[in-house]
Scaffold this motif. Structure first.
Motif, PDB file in Angstrom:
ATOM      1  N   ARG A 132       3.446  -6.656   4.595  1.00 35.41           N
ATOM      2  CA  ARG A 132       2.388  -5.956   4.085  1.00 35.41           C
ATOM      3  C   ARG A 132       1.340  -6.916   3.365  1.00 35.41           C
ATOM      4  O   ARG A 132       0.660  -6.661   2.488  1.00 35.41           O
ATOM      5  CB  ARG A 132       2.727  -4.606   2.959  1.00 35.41           C
ATOM      6  N   PHE A 189       1.509  -0.198  13.399  1.00 38.50           N
ATOM      7  CA  PHE A 189       1.045  -0.382  12.163  1.00 38.50           C
ATOM      8  C   PHE A 189      -0.267   0.334  11.899  1.00 38.50           C
ATOM      9  O   PHE A 189      -0.867   0.201  10.981  1.00 38.50           O
ATOM     10  CB  PHE A 189       0.974  -1.780  11.620  1.00 38.50           C
ATOM     11  N   GLU A 247      -1.277   3.405  11.101  1.00 38.99           N
ATOM     12  CA  GLU A 247      -1.110   4.325  10.113  1.00 38.99           C
ATOM     13  C   GLU A 247      -1.168   3.598   8.665  1.00 38.99           C
ATOM     14  O   GLU A 247      -1.443   4.038   7.654  1.00 38.99           O
ATOM     15  CB  GLU A 247       0.064   5.383  10.085  1.00 38.99           C
ATOM     16  N   ALA A 248      -0.525   2.545   8.645  1.00 38.24           N
ATOM     17  CA  ALA A 248      -0.152   1.695   7.409  1.00 38.24           C
ATOM     18  C   ALA A 248      -1.497   0.665   7.004  1.00 38.24           C
ATOM     19  O   ALA A 248      -1.341   0.238   6.095  1.00 38.24           O
ATOM     20  CB  ALA A 248       1.302   0.914   7.624  1.00 38.24           C
ATOM     21  N   TYR A 249      -2.221   0.296   8.235  1.00 42.08           N
ATOM     22  CA  TYR A 249      -3.300  -0.528   8.023  1.00 42.08           C
ATOM     23  C   TYR A 249      -4.620  -0.035   8.212  1.00 42.08           C
ATOM     24  O   TYR A 249      -4.831   0.495   9.144  1.00 42.08           O
ATOM     25  CB  TYR A 249      -2.979  -1.831   8.788  1.00 42.08           C
ATOM     26  N   PRO A 270      -3.353  -3.312   3.915  1.00 42.09           N
ATOM     27  CA  PRO A 270      -2.593  -2.331   3.840  1.00 42.09           C
ATOM     28  C   PRO A 270      -3.289  -1.087   3.413  1.00 42.09           C
ATOM     29  O   PRO A 270      -3.875  -1.118   2.225  1.00 42.09           O
ATOM     30  CB  PRO A 270      -1.182  -2.520   2.949  1.00 42.09           C
ATOM     31  N   HIS A 306      -1.650   1.806   1.813  1.00 44.93           N
ATOM     32  CA  HIS A 306      -1.072   2.121   0.723  1.00 44.93           C
ATOM     33  C   HIS A 306      -0.600   0.878  -0.072  1.00 44.93           C
ATOM     34  O   HIS A 306      -0.237  -0.151   0.700  1.00 44.93           O
ATOM     35  CB  HIS A 306      -0.107   3.230   1.117  1.00 44.93           C
ATOM     36  N   ARG A 341       1.912  -1.722  -2.010  1.00 43.51           N
ATOM     37  CA  ARG A 341       3.182  -2.020  -1.859  1.00 43.51           C
ATOM     38  C   ARG A 341       4.077  -1.289  -2.847  1.00 43.51           C
ATOM     39  O   ARG A 341       3.845  -1.324  -3.913  1.00 43.51           O
ATOM     40  CB  ARG A 341       3.269  -3.548  -2.153  1.00 43.51           C
TER      41      ARG A 341
END
Length: 77
Positions: free
Chosen positions: A21, A45, A47-49, A70, A72, A74
């Motif tokens: 992350r 990744f 959806e996460a970045y 990221p 969201h 950590r």
């Protein structure tokens, strides 16, 4: 962790950063931001970045940056 690169990374180089992350900044690669975004999605990744592009005036003229961050925060340990 924030990591800065002046070149594109291979899948094997980028994946560990995404798994940790990290925030990755690519300096001088603004024209390749679509390629970076597709690579992040291909590695699973998407959806996460978030991939964003920016430029600013620097000592040697305008500098371009592509940031992979990221979405969201950590999770707390």
């Amino acid at each position: 962790m924030k990591c800065v690169y002046t070149r594109l990374l291979s899948d094997d180089e980028l994946r560990p950063h995404l798994e940790r992350r990290d925030t990755i900044v690519f300096k001088g690669t603004a024209n390749a931001w679509h390629e970076i975004e597709r690579q992040v999605e291909r590695l699973g990744f998407g959806e996460a970045y978030a991939v964003s592009r920016t430029s600013r005036a620097g000592a040697t003229g305008e500098e371009d940056f592509t940031r992979v961050s990221p979405v969201h925060p950590r999770p707390e340990a």
